[in-house]
Design a protein around this motif. Structure first.
Motif, short mmCIF file in Angstrom:
data_model
loop_
_atom_site.label_atom_id
_atom_site.label_comp_id
_atom_site.label_asym_id
_atom_site.label_seq_id
_atom_site.Cartn_x
_atom_site.Cartn_y
_atom_site.Cartn_z
N TYR A 401 0.84 -1.20 0.00
CA TYR A 401 0.00 0.00 0.00
C TYR A 401 0.88 1.26 0.00
O TYR A 401 0.64 2.19 -0.77
CB TYR A 401 -0.92 0.01 1.21
CG TYR A 401 -1.75 1.27 1.32
CD1 TYR A 401 -2.95 1.39 0.62
CD2 TYR A 401 -1.31 2.35 2.08
CE1 TYR A 401 -3.70 2.56 0.69
CE2 TYR A 401 -2.05 3.52 2.16
CZ TYR A 401 -3.25 3.62 1.46
OH TYR A 401 -3.98 4.77 1.52
N PHE A 402 1.89 1.27 0.86
CA PHE A 402 2.78 2.44 0.92
C PHE A 402 3.44 2.69 -0.44
O PHE A 402 3.55 3.83 -0.89
CB PHE A 402 3.88 2.24 1.98
CG PHE A 402 3.38 2.00 3.37
CD1 PHE A 402 2.15 2.50 3.79
CD2 PHE A 402 4.12 1.27 4.28
CE1 PHE A 402 1.68 2.28 5.08
CE2 PHE A 402 3.67 1.04 5.56
CZ PHE A 402 2.44 1.54 5.97
N GLN A 403 3.86 1.61 -1.07
CA GLN A 403 4.50 1.74 -2.37
C GLN A 403 3.53 2.27 -3.42
O GLN A 403 3.87 3.15 -4.21
CB GLN A 403 5.06 0.38 -2.80
CG GLN A 403 5.91 0.44 -4.05
CD GLN A 403 6.50 -0.91 -4.38
OE1 GLN A 403 5.78 -1.85 -4.74
NE2 GLN A 403 7.82 -1.03 -4.25
N LYS A 404 2.33 1.75 -3.40
CA LYS A 404 1.32 2.19 -4.37
C LYS A 404 0.98 3.66 -4.19
O LYS A 404 0.75 4.38 -5.17
CB LYS A 404 0.05 1.34 -4.22
CG LYS A 404 -1.03 1.67 -5.23
CD LYS A 404 -2.25 0.76 -5.05
CE LYS A 404 -3.34 1.11 -6.05
NZ LYS A 404 -4.55 0.24 -5.85
N GLN A 405 0.95 4.12 -2.94
CA GLN A 405 0.61 5.51 -2.64
C GLN A 405 1.82 6.45 -2.76
O GLN A 405 1.71 7.64 -2.45
CB GLN A 405 0.02 5.62 -1.23
CG GLN A 405 -1.29 4.87 -1.05
CD GLN A 405 -2.38 5.40 -1.96
OE1 GLN A 405 -2.54 6.61 -2.11
NE2 GLN A 405 -3.12 4.49 -2.59
N GLU A 592 -5.61 -3.77 10.24
CA GLU A 592 -5.70 -2.52 9.50
C GLU A 592 -6.24 -2.80 8.09
O GLU A 592 -5.82 -3.75 7.43
CB GLU A 592 -4.34 -1.85 9.39
CG GLU A 592 -3.67 -1.51 10.70
CD GLU A 592 -4.33 -0.36 11.45
OE1 GLU A 592 -5.24 0.29 10.88
OE2 GLU A 592 -3.93 -0.11 12.60
N SER A 593 -7.16 -1.95 7.66
CA SER A 593 -7.75 -2.09 6.33
C SER A 593 -7.15 -1.04 5.39
O SER A 593 -6.39 -0.16 5.82
CB SER A 593 -9.25 -1.88 6.39
OG SER A 593 -9.55 -0.57 6.83
N ALA A 594 -7.52 -1.11 4.13
CA ALA A 594 -7.04 -0.11 3.18
C ALA A 594 -7.50 1.28 3.59
O ALA A 594 -6.76 2.26 3.48
CB ALA A 594 -7.54 -0.45 1.77
N SER A 595 -8.74 1.37 4.10
CA SER A 595 -9.25 2.68 4.50
C SER A 595 -8.53 3.19 5.75
O SER A 595 -8.26 4.40 5.86
CB SER A 595 -10.76 2.61 4.75
OG SER A 595 -11.06 1.73 5.81
N SER A 596 -8.21 2.31 6.69
CA SER A 596 -7.51 2.76 7.89
C SER A 596 -6.06 3.13 7.56
O SER A 596 -5.50 4.07 8.13
CB SER A 596 -7.54 1.70 8.99
OG SER A 596 -6.75 0.58 8.68
N LYS A 600 -4.52 6.74 8.36
CA LYS A 600 -3.38 6.88 9.26
C LYS A 600 -2.12 7.41 8.57
O LYS A 600 -1.18 7.84 9.26
CB LYS A 600 -3.08 5.54 9.94
CG LYS A 600 -4.15 5.14 10.95
CD LYS A 600 -3.80 3.86 11.70
CE LYS A 600 -4.82 3.57 12.80
NZ LYS A 600 -4.47 2.38 13.60
N THR A 601 -2.09 7.39 7.26
CA THR A 601 -0.94 7.92 6.54
C THR A 601 -1.24 9.26 5.87
O THR A 601 -0.41 9.77 5.11
CB THR A 601 -0.44 6.91 5.49
OG1 THR A 601 -1.51 6.63 4.56
CG2 THR A 601 0.04 5.63 6.14
N SER A 602 -2.40 9.83 6.16
CA SER A 602 -2.78 11.10 5.56
C SER A 602 -2.24 12.27 6.38
O SER A 602 -2.08 12.17 7.61
CB SER A 602 -4.30 11.23 5.46
OG SER A 602 -4.82 10.26 4.57
N THR A 603 -1.97 13.37 5.71
CA THR A 603 -1.41 14.54 6.40
C THR A 603 -2.41 15.16 7.37
O THR A 603 -2.02 15.90 8.27
CB THR A 603 -0.97 15.60 5.38
OG1 THR A 603 -2.07 15.94 4.54
CG2 THR A 603 0.17 15.08 4.52
#
Length: 615
Positions: A401-405, A592-596, A600-603
């Motif tokens: 997920y981190f890589q994709k984002q 943790e889900s994709a939405s969480s 949690k990684t949003s500014t």
């Protein structure tokens, strides 16, 4: 770092001495320093540029702003440090549109007028020289507390051995010295002393001499000039009008009792000379071990926390001076050491440099940087009430997920390299993230490390300093239902260092630090750093509080141990630079889900968390 100081320097006030001493301290560390002020003859080897910063006419302000902008661009300046509101004003507008941070030191109370409220010109970070100024800026100027650092004036004290020799040099005469400017508020204080205090003392104590040391003597109020002329007529050579001198330490040696405030009081106490602290705001009395903290909060009488009449009872001051002359009280070794430690230039310069770095990073990355907290990375689900694990399979999904984002993992050490200029800010990631892992479980070696290497990521591993702890005894020994989880051995920990990870400290034995006596808590913190740095041959810059358990005393112990960052759990500022000793970390849980993960990684997550939970 390339540093430009902007200051008003019509006369050599304490704020000018502060800037000059910082410039010399940072030059000695290899930084490049420029001073732009009213004078180009200040006692510093930094490059000096003359400009009438004290001239507040709008035409001259525009000229000053253009000059500052030219210097910043020509010299590739990293940070501008302004030392008055006039300097902050022109620097703020000069830097508009440039990726250059502004730091302001506030040396005195700010005028509470409309422009102060309309134009916040102080920059990314603000330094106040005492606690009362911090209270004033937050309570009356309505400045955000997280922007403000309380860092006192730095004084380059003589070495202890030289200072001790000074103590042995008895003054040739019993002497009171008033040391300070003779204009403005200090001039009014001097005039009152000349009228109501010094005549009485000179009459009562025939051996006593009076020295008047400081600049702007011609600006002394008329009543003071009249009183001074009368004193000279009555007591002749016993009244010594010195005026401005660059050798204040020489007069401190000759003085039995100093009357002064601010930097004068600091230098006098550091030299072992007793001080009656009298400033523009109030009279703080004879400074002792018991009164030092309160006197320092007001910069020894110069600054009040709230707007209030600055009345001084000179009858009380006279009584204090008389009592001292009748039974002199030397400055104790403990007080002297306290002053020398609190105001040591080396310590102050280091904290100011840290503030420069913080301002640069606020400018470069103004948003919340997610710092995620993981613990165990097991092969399968664990039967535990402590939901401090993410399975290997789920963690692989996190990394994907981190890589994709397009989130870029960095370490605190990386962050510091950008902040200090070792790495160019142009290369700072657009979407940084810091992945942290507490305790050092064996599954971190078997599962976590290979996965992170697969994605080309590095993180921060927080380890215990006691190598003899080989399992999670802080959980398993107190709860029979809690599974025992093994801790890595030394060779496994070395593998993380070899892979370029940052190692941080997590105390020696994982206690709740606030439940321990402070000396014991400090030892847990200090020893963990020393043990890990020795065992793993790597520098530690960050510390993780076990259980997120902390208070102000513990945070101070972490700073004093030499850590640059202290990372918490679910508490801390809105920005990493709000409080480097209490960095907000986001708890990561098994499901943790994709939405969480998105949340949690949003500014905006930190603001959301504070709104939802109130902390």
């Amino acid at each position: 770092m390339r540093i430009l100081h902007v200051l008003s320097a019509e006369f050599f006030a304490g704020s000018v001495a502060y800037a000059v001493h910082l410039a010399e301290a940072h030059r000695a560390q290899g930084h490049s320093v420029w001073l732009l002020s009213d004078s180009d003859q200040l006692p510093t080897r930094a490059t000096q540029i003359k400009a009438p910063i004290s001239d507040r006419s709008y035409r001259q302000r525009l000229r000053n702003g253009r000059l500052i902008r030219q210097v910043v661009q020509r010299e590739n300046i990293d940070v501008v440090h302004a030392h008055s509101r006039a300097a902050s004003w022109v620097s703020y507008f000069a830097l508009r549109g440039l990726p250059v941070a502004l730091v302001s030191t506030v040396h005195g109370r700010q005028h509470l007028h409309t422009s102060t409220a309309l134009f916040d010109v102080y920059g990314e970070k603000v330094i106040t020289i005492c606690a009362n100024l911090h209270e004033h800026l937050v309570g009356e100027v309505k400045m955000v507390a997280a922007r403000i650092e309380v860092i006192p004036n730095g004084v380059n004290f003589l070495p202890d051995a030289a200072a001790s020799k000074q103590d042995l040099s008895e003054a040739s005469h019993l002497r009171i010295s008033f040391i300070g400017r003779f204009n403005g508020g200090k001039g009014e204080r001097a005039a009152a002393l000349l009228q109501h205090v010094f005549p009485v003392l000179l009459k009562e104590f025939p051996p006593l001499r009076l020295a008047l040391v400081g600049g702007e003597l011609e600006a002394l109020p008329a009543a003071g000039k009249t009183a001074l002329a009368q004193l000279q007529a009555d007591f002749g050579a016993r009244v010594e009008v010195v005026g401005f001198t660059t050798d204040v330490p020489a007069w401190l040696v000759r003085t039995s009792l100093v009357i002064g405030a601010g930097r004068v009081a600091i230098e006098a106490l550091g030299a072992g000379r007793p001080v009656l602290a009298l400033g523009e705001a109030n009279y703080a009395g004879l400074v002792s071990e018991a009164t030092f903290a309160a006197a320092a909060a007001s910069n020894f009488g110069d600054i009040s926390a709230v707007l209030a009449p600055s009345e001084v009872d000179f009858t009380t001051l006279l009584a204090d001076a008389r009592a001292f002359l009748q039974a002199p009280q030397p400055v104790t070794a403990a007080l002297r050491q306290q002053v020398r430690a609190h105001y040591a230039l080396q310590t102050v310069a280091a904290r100011v440099l840290e503030t420069y770095q913080a301002a640069r990073m606020r400018k470069a990355s103004p948003n919340f940087i997610p710092v995620l907290m993981y613990h165990k990375i097991p092969d399968a689900t664990l039967a535990t009430k402590h939901q401090i694990y993410v399975t290997k399979e789920n963690f692989a999904r996190h990394l994907a997920y981190f890589q994709k984002q397009k989130l870029t993992p960095i370490t605190f050490a990386d962050y510091l390299n950008f902040a200090s200029g070792k790495l160019p800010l142009a290369d700072f990631p657009r979407r940084p993230i810091i992945l942290t892992f507490d305790d050092g479980y064996t599954d971190n070696y078997t599962n976590l490390l290979p996965l992170m290497q697969q994605f080309g990521y590095r993180g921060v591993l927080y380890l215990l300093g006691d190598a003899g702890i080989c399992y999670n005894k802080w959980d398993a020994d107190f709860d029979p239902a809690e599974p025992r989880s093994d801790i890595m051995d030394l060779a496994q920990k070395h593998a993380f260092v070899a892979a370029g990870w940052e190692i941080g400290a997590h105390t020696m034995s994982h206690p709740r630090l606030t439940t321990l006596p402070l000396p014991e808590a400090a030892a847990e913190i200090q020893r963990s750093k020393a043990e890990l740095e020795t065992a793993l041959q790597t520098e530690l810059v960050s510390f993780a509080y076990p259980y997120g358990d902390l208070n102000n005393a513990v945070k101070t112990a972490v700073r004093n141990a030499g850590f640059t960052f202290g990372v918490a759990t679910d508490s801390g500022g809105m920005h990493l630079e709000d409080d480097r000793m209490q960095v907000f970390r986001v708890n990561m849980f098994p499901n943790e889900s994709a939405s969480s993960l998105f949340k949690k990684t949003s500014t905006w997550y930190r603001k959301y968390y504070r709104w939802k939970r109130g902390k």
